[in-house]
Scaffold this active site. Sequence first.
Site, short mmCIF file in Angstrom:
data_model
loop_
_atom_site.label_atom_id
_atom_site.label_comp_id
_atom_site.label_asym_id
_atom_site.label_seq_id
_atom_site.Cartn_x
_atom_site.Cartn_y
_atom_site.Cartn_z
N ASP A 183 0.85 -1.19 0.00
CA ASP A 183 0.00 0.00 0.00
C ASP A 183 0.88 1.24 0.00
O ASP A 183 1.92 1.27 0.67
CB ASP A 183 -0.90 0.02 1.24
CG ASP A 183 -2.15 -0.81 1.03
OD1 ASP A 183 -2.57 -0.96 -0.13
OD2 ASP A 183 -2.68 -1.33 2.01
N THR B 161 -17.92 13.46 2.63
CA THR B 161 -18.53 12.14 2.49
C THR B 161 -17.92 11.46 1.27
O THR B 161 -17.43 12.12 0.34
CB THR B 161 -20.05 12.22 2.30
OG1 THR B 161 -20.35 12.87 1.05
CG2 THR B 161 -20.71 12.98 3.44
N MET C 286 -16.27 15.90 -1.14
CA MET C 286 -16.03 17.32 -0.86
C MET C 286 -16.37 17.60 0.60
O MET C 286 -17.14 16.88 1.23
CB MET C 286 -16.91 18.22 -1.75
CG MET C 286 -16.63 18.15 -3.23
SD MET C 286 -17.61 19.37 -4.14
CE MET C 286 -19.28 18.90 -3.70
N SER C 287 -15.78 18.67 1.13
CA SER C 287 -16.19 19.24 2.41
C SER C 287 -16.32 20.73 2.20
O SER C 287 -15.85 21.28 1.20
CB SER C 287 -15.16 18.93 3.50
OG SER C 287 -13.91 19.54 3.18
N LYS D 220 -14.41 22.34 -1.05
CA LYS D 220 -13.05 21.89 -1.32
C LYS D 220 -13.09 20.38 -1.54
O LYS D 220 -13.72 19.65 -0.78
CB LYS D 220 -12.14 22.21 -0.13
CG LYS D 220 -10.73 21.63 -0.21
CD LYS D 220 -10.13 21.51 1.18
CE LYS D 220 -10.80 20.36 1.92
NZ LYS D 220 -10.60 20.41 3.36
N ASP E 202 -5.57 -4.31 6.39
CA ASP E 202 -6.13 -4.17 7.74
C ASP E 202 -7.65 -4.11 7.76
O ASP E 202 -8.25 -4.22 8.82
CB ASP E 202 -5.56 -2.92 8.44
CG ASP E 202 -5.85 -1.64 7.66
OD1 ASP E 202 -6.51 -1.71 6.60
OD2 ASP E 202 -5.41 -0.57 8.11
#
Length: 723
Positions: free
Chosen positions: A341, A409, A414-415, A427, A559
Amino acid sequence: MNTSSPVLDRPQPAGHDAASSPAPTRRAFGWTQLVGALPGALRKLNPAELWRSPVMFLVWVGAALTTAIAIAEPFLGGPQNSGGTPVPAGFTWGIAVWLWLTVLFANLAESVAEGRGKAQAQALRTTRTATVAHRVRAYDAATDAAATAAATDDVASSELALDDVVVVSAGELIPGDGDVIWGIATVDESAITGESAPVVRESGGDRSAVTGGTRVLSDRIVVRITSQPGQTFVDRMIALVEGANRQRTPNEIALGILLASLSIVFVIVVLTLNPIASYAASPVSIPVLVALLVCLIPTTIGALLSAIGIAGMDRLVQHNVLAMSGRAVEAAGDVTTLLLDKTGTITYGNRRASAFVALTGVDGDELARAAVLSSLADPTPEGVSIVELAATQGVAPAAPEGSTPVPFTAQTRMSGLDLADGTQVRKGAASAVLAWLEAEGQPVAPQPRAELLQFTDAIAQSGGTPLVVATLDPRTGGVPLGAVHLKDVVKEGLAERFTQLRAMGIRTVMITGDNPLTARAIAAEAGVDDFLAEATPEDKLALIQREQAGGALVAMTGDGTNDAPALAQADVGVAMNTGTSAAKEAGNMVDLDSDPTKLIDIVRIGKQLLITRGALTTFSLANDIAKYFAIIPAMFMGVFPGLAALNLMQLHSPASAVTSAIIFNAIIIIVLIPLALKGVAYRPASASQILGRNLLIYGLGGVIAPFVGIKLIDLVVSLLPGF
C-alpha cells in the site's frame, strides 16, 4: 511504531518511549538455555517422539542395539575383534554413550528452540487473567447503543460465547476478542505488542478489532465477542509461540523424505560391508557397523531441521509478527511479488498542504481564506494542515455566525461551509468540485477550466494530491479559486531497499487509490517496479490472481474487512493487529505493531530460514563425505592394503578412527545449534549467487571441518589405554 522490540516482553512503564529505546537483545544460545532445555531433551528420548525424524530414530535404534551388546559382552567373552584388529575394552560402551549423546544433542537443539517460545508464551499467559465481563442482556443495534447497553449482567470472561455483547469502560480489561460496535476509546495493548503508546479503537472502521486482556484507558465502548473461550487470539499466540501446534512445512517434509531415503541407502551399504569383510576373514563387529552407519547418514541436518523451523518463527516473533503456520514463513522466503500500500508503507501517509495555487485574477489570500473555511468541518490531517498553512500566511478566519459546516462524504468527495447569506464554499477533488458547479447550473468557462486542470495535472505529476477550492455566491455565481497542493512524503531509504529486493528477484507493486498521474510520480520516486492506481478490493484480488497464474508467489498487507479476500488469496497475507477481525482471520500472519513496512522484513526472515536450512544441509552432506574418508580406510586397511592411499588423516588405529568419528558426529550438532537458531547471515543476492556462496562456505567447510576435528579428537583418543 516500535518495529524491533521483542514481542511479549513485560508491559513498559508509563511514559516509556518504545520507539526510541533500543530493542533488548538475547543470545542465540547459552549455557542457561542449554540447562533449561535438558529436561525436555531427555523426555524426547522416548521413541514415540523420535519416530517423526527417521534419521534420529535410526540413531536411537543403533544406540539401543549397541547398549544391549555392551551389556551382553561380558557374558560372551568380551569385545570381539573387528576388521581383523582387536577392540579395546570399553570400546562398545564408548560407542553406545556417544550414540545416546548424539540423540540427546539433537533433542537439545529442538528443546532450546522450543524453550525460547515457551518463555515468551509464559509472559502472554499473564494477560489471560479471569476478568469480569458486563454482558448486555438484550442488545438492539437499531436503537441507541448507550441505552440498550445499560442493562448488563456481570459474568466471568470464560462464560462469554460467540456474538455476546459486552460493555467495557475506562480502566477495565477487555474480556475477549471482539469488534467495537459502538463508541470510541483509547486502549493499552502493551501486554500484547510491547508498545506503550495507547491506540484508538472505534466502531465502523478498519480499527475496530480489540484483543482480550488489553485495557481500555478512556471512554466507554460496546464490543461484540468474535471468539469462543479458549480460541482467542492470545490462546492461539500461546500455542503457536510454544511450538505445540507447529506443523511441519512442505519443504521440511520433502527434505525429511530425502534424508530418510539417504539413510536407507547407507543402511544397505553398511549391511553389504560385513559380508565383504567376512569373505576376507575379517568380519566387522556390529557396534562398528552401527557407528559407521550413524557417521554416514545425515545426522547433522536431521538433528537441526526442526530447530531451524522453530527458530524461523521465533525470529518473526522477535519482530512482533505472529506467523499462523510454518508454511507462511517458508512462503515468505519464496515470494516473488510484493504488493505494498502506498499510504503508510511507501509514504508517511500524512499528506500536508504545501502551497495554495490561485487562478489568474484570484488573490492568494482569498484562496487561502476559502480553503480554511472549507476545512473547518474537515478533521483529517489534510484539513488541519490547510488551516495551519494559511495561518503561516496570516490568514486565520473563523466560521461566520450562522454558518453550517458540510462534512466530507465518500459520495460527494467534498467538504465545505454554507454561510448564512447563502454563499457555499467547497473543497475536494477536481472532478467532484467541477461536477458540483455544473449541477448547480454554474459551469466553469473553458479558459479557467483549462488553467485549473493544468494546475491539478502538474501537482499530480509531481507526486502530490490536488484539492480544488470553489465558491458559489447566489448573487455572482460560482467560480473556482484555485487548488491546494498536498504532498505525501516518500519514506527515506525505501529506494535502496527496493533495489535490494530487485536483486533478489522480487517485483514490487504499489497499490493506491490515487489517480494514475499521482501514482506514477510516487512510484518513480520510491523506485517500485509497478503500480496499481485507483485500486478497489476487487482490483487487488484480481491482481493477486493474475500474478499467481503467472507462477509468482505473492505477499501483501491489509487491515480492513475489504482486504480480507486479497489477504486470503495471497501466499503471504500480513494482517495489521489494528485491523478488523475479518482481516486477521484471513491472513496467515499478524503484525502486532501494525507497521506495513514490516512486510519487507518478513520476506528477509523467510529467505534467511530457507538459506539456513540449505546451508546446513550442504554442510551435513559434505560432512558425510569427509567422514567416509576417515573411517573406511582405517577400518579395512589391514585387509585391503590398497586403502592406505585413502587414509589421508593418518589416524592412530581403526578403534580410534571409529571412536573419533562418532565423537565428532555428536559434538558438531552442539557446535551448530547457535547457527541454526540465529540463522545464516542474509545478504540480498540472486539464487545462483546464494547457492555459490553456500557451496563455497558450507560445502567446502563441511569437507574440511571433519578432517581437522576428527584428527584432533584422534590425538586425544589415542592416549587412552588400548587405542
